[in-house]
Design a protein around this motif. Structure first.
Motif, PDB file in Angstrom:
ATOM      1  N   ILE A  80      42.305  50.335  49.517  1.00 57.40           N
ATOM      2  CA  ILE A  80      40.952  49.820  49.733  1.00 57.40           C
ATOM      3  C   ILE A  80      40.260  50.528  50.898  1.00 57.40           C
TER       4      ILE A  80
ATOM      5  N   SER B   9      37.949  49.752  45.080  1.00 55.50           N
ATOM      6  CA  SER B   9      37.371  48.413  45.247  1.00 55.50           C
ATOM      7  C   SER B   9      38.390  47.326  44.890  1.00 55.50           C
ATOM      8  N   ASN B  10      38.185  46.164  45.488  1.00 61.76           N
ATOM      9  CA  ASN B  10      39.016  45.000  45.159  1.00 61.76           C
ATOM     10  C   ASN B  10      38.916  44.685  43.673  1.00 61.76           C
TER      11      ASN B  10
ATOM     12  N   GLN C  47      38.439  46.760  41.140  1.00 61.65           N
ATOM     13  CA  GLN C  47      39.258  47.679  40.351  1.00 61.65           C
ATOM     14  C   GLN C  47      40.725  47.266  40.402  1.00 61.65           C
TER      15      GLN C  47
ATOM     16  N   THR D 160      38.979  56.234  36.899  1.00 66.60           N
ATOM     17  CA  THR D 160      39.791  55.421  37.810  1.00 66.60           C
ATOM     18  C   THR D 160      41.260  55.812  37.720  1.00 66.60           C
TER      19      THR D 160
END
Length: 65
Positions: free
Chosen positions: A22, A28-29, A31, A45
């Motif tokens: 992070i 991101s949280n 994801q 990703t």
């Protein structure tokens, strides 16, 4: 179904914490949450995780019937 169970063991083996993902790498949280729930994430990703962990897709995800 695609699962990301291998991601968590690979991350641990490489010594990268969720906090590092992070804060240092900008993941991101949301994801991380989607991957923990085995929900859809983009191939971008997956590529980002491969680069961070210096591994192949087989170390991050797998297909299960």
């Amino acid at each position: 179904m695609i699962t990301y169970d291998k991601l968590w063991s690979t991350r641990k083996r490489k010594g990268i914490t969720q906090y590092m993902l992070i804060k240092k790498y900008g993941i991101s949280n949301a994801q991380i949450w989607r991957m923990r729930q085995n929900q859809y994430v983009s191939t971008h990703t997956i590529e980002v995780f491969c680069r961070i962990l210096e591994c192949g897709t087989e170390d991050i995800m797998e297909f299960k019937k």
